[in-house]
Motif scaffolding. Structure first.
Motif, PDB file in Angstrom:
ATOM      1  N   THR A   1       1.374  -1.116  -0.424  1.00 29.37           N
ATOM      2  CA  THR A   1      -0.136  -0.255  -0.191  1.00 29.37           C
ATOM      3  C   THR A   1       0.344   1.204  -0.157  1.00 29.37           C
ATOM      4  OG1 THR A   1      -0.098  -0.003   2.557  1.00 29.37           O
ATOM      5  CG2 THR A   1      -1.953  -1.011   1.319  1.00 29.37           C
ATOM      6  N   ALA A   2      -0.108   2.330  -0.388  1.00 24.79           N
ATOM      7  CA  ALA A   2       1.003   3.719  -0.732  1.00 24.79           C
ATOM      8  C   ALA A   2       0.065   4.425  -0.139  1.00 24.79           C
ATOM      9  CB  ALA A   2       1.819   3.973  -2.258  1.00 24.79           C
ATOM     10  N   ALA A   3       1.092   5.376   0.628  1.00 24.03           N
ATOM     11  CA  ALA A   3       0.014   7.048   0.561  1.00 24.03           C
ATOM     12  C   ALA A   3       0.732   7.959   0.144  1.00 24.03           C
ATOM     13  CB  ALA A   3      -0.532   6.805   1.865  1.00 24.03           C
ATOM     14  N   VAL A   4       0.011   9.235   0.402  1.00 22.51           N
ATOM     15  CA  VAL A   4       0.921  10.572   0.081  1.00 22.51           C
ATOM     16  C   VAL A   4       0.567  11.195   0.172  1.00 22.51           C
ATOM     17  CG1 VAL A   4       0.230  12.492  -1.983  1.00 22.51           C
ATOM     18  CG2 VAL A   4      -0.185  10.112  -3.039  1.00 22.51           C
ATOM     19  N   VAL A   5       2.181  11.497   1.096  1.00 21.11           N
ATOM     20  CA  VAL A   5       2.146  11.813   2.477  1.00 21.11           C
ATOM     21  C   VAL A   5       2.129  13.948   2.433  1.00 21.11           C
ATOM     22  CG1 VAL A   5       2.551   9.962   3.870  1.00 21.11           C
ATOM     23  CG2 VAL A   5       3.848  11.915   2.814  1.00 21.11           C
ATOM     24  N   ALA A   6       2.986  13.962   1.404  1.00 25.98           N
ATOM     25  CA  ALA A   6       3.027  15.610   1.300  1.00 25.98           C
ATOM     26  C   ALA A   6       3.331  14.990  -0.879  1.00 25.98           C
ATOM     27  CB  ALA A   6       4.195  15.753   1.632  1.00 25.98           C
ATOM     28  N   VAL A   7       2.294  16.407  -1.206  1.00 27.47           N
ATOM     29  CA  VAL A   7       2.910  17.213  -2.355  1.00 27.47           C
ATOM     30  C   VAL A   7       3.476  18.783  -2.819  1.00 27.47           C
ATOM     31  CG1 VAL A   7       1.093  17.599  -4.292  1.00 27.47           C
ATOM     32  CG2 VAL A   7       0.554  16.019  -2.943  1.00 27.47           C
TER      33      VAL A   7
END
Length: 55
Positions: A21-27
């Motif tokens: 799984t992956a999550a975008v923590v900062a863009v």
């Protein structure tokens, strides 16, 4: 084999992977301006060509 390595690796052929799984923590968008793309050298056809355009 552990999936908790701190770097990216190439998975060898024949090795199965479990799910991830992956999550975008900062863009943060990029900050560099585009550059390059200028032509270099010259164009020389290898054989003569004729192009006809029909109106």
């Amino acid at each position: 084999m552990s999936s908790s390595v701190p770097f990216c690796v190439v998975t060898p052929p024949g090795v199965a992977l479990g799910s991830k799984t992956a999550a975008v923590v900062a863009v943060e968008p990029g900050a560099c301006a585009p550059h390059g793309g200028e032509p270099i050298g010259e164009l020389q056809p290898s054989t003569p060509s004729t192009f006809c355009c029909v109106a």
